[in-house]
Design a protein around this motif. Structure first.
Motif, PDB file in Angstrom:
ATOM      1  N   ALA A 144       0.845  -1.192   0.000  1.00 48.27           N
ATOM      2  CA  ALA A 144       0.000   0.000   0.000  1.00 48.27           C
ATOM      3  C   ALA A 144       0.886   1.250   0.000  1.00 48.27           C
ATOM      4  CB  ALA A 144      -0.902   0.002   1.243  1.00 48.27           C
ATOM      5  N   PRO A 145       0.336   2.380  -0.475  1.00 45.44           N
ATOM      6  CA  PRO A 145      -0.906   2.451  -1.229  1.00 45.44           C
ATOM      7  C   PRO A 145      -0.697   2.023  -2.686  1.00 45.44           C
ATOM      8  CG  PRO A 145       0.013   4.644  -0.959  1.00 45.44           C
ATOM      9  CD  PRO A 145       0.911   3.715  -0.200  1.00 45.44           C
ATOM     10  N   LEU A 146      -1.745   1.497  -3.307  1.00 45.51           N
ATOM     11  CA  LEU A 146      -1.658   1.028  -4.690  1.00 45.51           C
ATOM     12  C   LEU A 146      -2.216   2.039  -5.689  1.00 45.51           C
ATOM     13  CD1 LEU A 146      -2.674  -2.718  -4.299  1.00 45.51           C
ATOM     14  CD2 LEU A 146      -0.394  -1.684  -4.211  1.00 45.51           C
ATOM     15  N   VAL A 147      -3.054   2.954  -5.217  1.00 41.95           N
ATOM     16  CA  VAL A 147      -3.715   3.884  -6.129  1.00 41.95           C
ATOM     17  C   VAL A 147      -2.759   4.908  -6.760  1.00 41.95           C
ATOM     18  CG1 VAL A 147      -5.597   5.572  -6.298  1.00 41.95           C
ATOM     19  CG2 VAL A 147      -5.899   3.518  -4.953  1.00 41.95           C
ATOM     20  N   PRO A 148      -1.605   5.260  -6.149  1.00 38.79           N
ATOM     21  CA  PRO A 148      -0.706   6.213  -6.822  1.00 38.79           C
ATOM     22  C   PRO A 148      -0.313   5.829  -8.246  1.00 38.79           C
ATOM     23  CG  PRO A 148      -0.069   6.030  -4.538  1.00 38.79           C
ATOM     24  CD  PRO A 148      -1.156   5.009  -4.752  1.00 38.79           C
ATOM     25  N   ALA A 149      -0.195   4.534  -8.537  1.00 40.36           N
ATOM     26  CA  ALA A 149       0.134   4.125  -9.906  1.00 40.36           C
ATOM     27  C   ALA A 149      -0.972   4.555 -10.862  1.00 40.36           C
ATOM     28  CB  ALA A 149       0.341   2.617  -9.965  1.00 40.36           C
ATOM     29  N   VAL A 163      -0.540  16.963  -5.899  1.00 41.89           N
ATOM     30  CA  VAL A 163      -0.674  15.919  -4.888  1.00 41.89           C
ATOM     31  C   VAL A 163      -2.139  15.489  -4.913  1.00 41.89           C
ATOM     32  CG1 VAL A 163      -0.645  15.373  -2.434  1.00 41.89           C
ATOM     33  CG2 VAL A 163       1.202  16.725  -3.413  1.00 41.89           C
ATOM     34  N   ILE A 164      -2.346  14.193  -5.104  1.00 32.00           N
ATOM     35  CA  ILE A 164      -3.699  13.651  -5.053  1.00 32.00           C
ATOM     36  C   ILE A 164      -3.914  13.124  -3.644  1.00 32.00           C
ATOM     37  CG2 ILE A 164      -5.384  12.190  -6.212  1.00 32.00           C
ATOM     38  CD1 ILE A 164      -3.725  14.143  -8.051  1.00 32.00           C
ATOM     39  N   LEU A 165      -4.925  13.629  -2.982  1.00 26.59           N
ATOM     40  CA  LEU A 165      -5.221  13.270  -1.591  1.00 26.59           C
ATOM     41  C   LEU A 165      -6.547  12.535  -1.526  1.00 26.59           C
ATOM     42  CD1 LEU A 165      -5.054  13.472   1.551  1.00 26.59           C
ATOM     43  CD2 LEU A 165      -6.042  15.778   1.328  1.00 26.59           C
ATOM     44  N   SER A 174      -0.679  10.847  -3.186  1.00 23.85           N
ATOM     45  CA  SER A 174       0.180  10.522  -4.321  1.00 23.85           C
ATOM     46  C   SER A 174       0.828  11.831  -4.755  1.00 23.85           C
ATOM     47  CB  SER A 174      -0.633   9.953  -5.489  1.00 23.85           C
ATOM     48  OG  SER A 174      -1.374   8.832  -5.102  1.00 23.85           O
ATOM     49  N   VAL A 175       2.150  11.852  -4.790  1.00 25.27           N
ATOM     50  CA  VAL A 175       2.887  13.083  -5.084  1.00 25.27           C
ATOM     51  C   VAL A 175       3.396  13.015  -6.524  1.00 25.27           C
ATOM     52  CG1 VAL A 175       4.781  14.579  -4.370  1.00 25.27           C
ATOM     53  CG2 VAL A 175       3.539  13.232  -2.652  1.00 25.27           C
ATOM     54  N   ILE A 183       5.972   9.453  -5.453  1.00 21.93           N
ATOM     55  CA  ILE A 183       5.924   8.853  -4.125  1.00 21.93           C
ATOM     56  C   ILE A 183       4.489   8.912  -3.621  1.00 21.93           C
ATOM     57  CG2 ILE A 183       8.320   9.389  -3.535  1.00 21.93           C
ATOM     58  CD1 ILE A 183       7.229  11.660  -1.739  1.00 21.93           C
ATOM     59  N   GLY A 184       4.179   8.077  -2.650  1.00 17.08           N
ATOM     60  CA  GLY A 184       2.843   8.079  -2.082  1.00 17.08           C
ATOM     61  C   GLY A 184       2.817   7.228  -0.829  1.00 17.08           C
TER      62      GLY A 184
END
Length: 368
Positions: A144-149, A163-165, A174-175, A183-184
């Motif tokens: 985890a986390p997997l959503v940053p990809a 940055v996705i929060l 997710s940066v 990175i995330g």
């Protein structure tokens, strides 16, 4: 030509089963329709008890796994019927399952998601992909986390620092900085403590629009104590969940205090916002490009959290992902449809710099 996948997500908040129908090609991810189906209150209570007490019998665990698998399958079948979707058109279902324990550190790291994917595949007649996290952990990652990809695939912009929060039960970022490695990681609690506290005191599942919190006052001593949790001093990659941030954890912090319930709720809102803002401020971005914080998940609907994020991050434009064409309620369901697409096409779907895995791998297990 349509290339249809279904994503299914029930997050840490357990406020429902999000289902999204997504058309995915090499160049585009387009959500077509989505819906949210309730988790029966008795099953939800069993799941919450399982997560927070960490105690159960093998019989009980197996039965809950079975019940949840049937609930996922029935919800998907209802979704297909309600939207007049021919299941033969669906390439695969990506189902995250319900996390009941996540322990990525220690000598024998593991994570456990339940909701039997065999039952989903059998009752829907559709190839189902599940068990996404353990492959990453097998290669030394946090799982985890997997959503940053997914965020990288659909929201990276070479002209904007983003940055996705996601503020679900737990908050994660997710940066996406141009010319930098993605990175995330999990920043800490999102809605998990807020929802638990209002449920305990007012019997409500969540504090709509932060209205109850607005009647309280932030207690600085409590806020300081909450912020001293060891998790916030850990370097990334890192991930967390209900096994750490839960009501028993909060009650231990409250021992010996005599605060009004609404003051504690107000403090928890500030705690959520501050723990997120502290992590974003650590990034120390040196670029002259504009900075956007794109928020999704249930917390994006809490105006008090959004106001505090804007105040704590004055150099960032705080927006919802809806402004970029992705419904914030559907983000994670869409992401797991995309992860299913990656599995079917044998594409790597983790980011080692995010999870700490020693290599990029294709995640998920196929159930037919």
């Amino acid at each position: 030509m349509q290339n249809l996948y279904i994503g299914v997500m029930s997050g840490t908040s357990m406020d429902g089963i999000d289902i999204a129908l997504v058309n995915i090609t090499e160049k585009k991810v387009k959500s077509i329709v989505s819906a949210c189906y309730p988790i029966p209150s008795n099953l939800k209570q069993h799941l919450l008890t399982l997560c927070e007490t960490k105690q159960t019998s093998l019989q009980n665990l197996g039965e809950i796994d079975h019940k949840l698998g049937k609930l996922f399958a029935n919800s998907i079948n209802n979704f297909l019927e309600n939207n007049k979707i021919d299941k033969k058109q669906i390439k695969a279902i990506g189902c995250h399952g319900q996390t009941i324990y996540h322990a990525p550190n220690g000598n024998n790291p593991f994570t456990l998601q339940i909701g039997d994917a065999n039952i989903i595949a059998a009752k829907t007649g559709i190839t189902t992909i599940a068990d996404f996290r353990r492959k990453d952990m097998a290669y030394g990652g946090q799982g985890a986390p997997l959503v940053p990809a997914f965020h990288k695939a659909v929201l990276q912009n070479k002209h904007i620092n983003r940055v996705i929060l996601n503020i679900g039960g737990i908050s994660n970022i997710s940066v996406l900085i141009p010319n930098h490695t993605v990175i995330g990681y999990d920043t800490g609690p999102g809605n998990v403590l807020l929802d638990g506290w209002i449920k305990q005191h007012l019997g409500k599942n969540y504090d709509k629009n932060g209205l109850w919190a607005k009647t309280g006052k932030i207690n600085q001593d409590l806020l300081n104590l909450l912020c001293k949790e060891d998790y916030f001093q850990m370097p990334a990659p890192k991930s967390t969940g209900r096994e750490l941030f839960n009501l028993p954890w909060l009650h231990k912090k409250l021992a010996g205090t005599n605060l009004k319930a609404q003051d504690i709720q107000a403090t928890l809102v500030e705690f959520t916002a501050l723990s997120i803002a502290n992590e974003i401020n650590k990034l120390k971005i040196q670029s002259t490009l504009p900075c956007e914080l794109l928020v999704c998940g249930g917390g994006a609907k809490n105006p008090l959290i959004m106001q505090r994020l804007s105040a704590l991050l004055p150099s960032w434009s705080v927006l919802t992902t809806d402004t970029k064409g992705i419904n914030g309620d559907d983000m994670e369901a869409i992401a797991f449809a995309w992860l299913a697409y990656c599995k079917i096409n044998n594409l790597p779907s983790n980011i080692p710099e995010v999870t700490g895995a020693n290599q990029a791998v294709c995640l998920g297990v196929i159930y037919q």
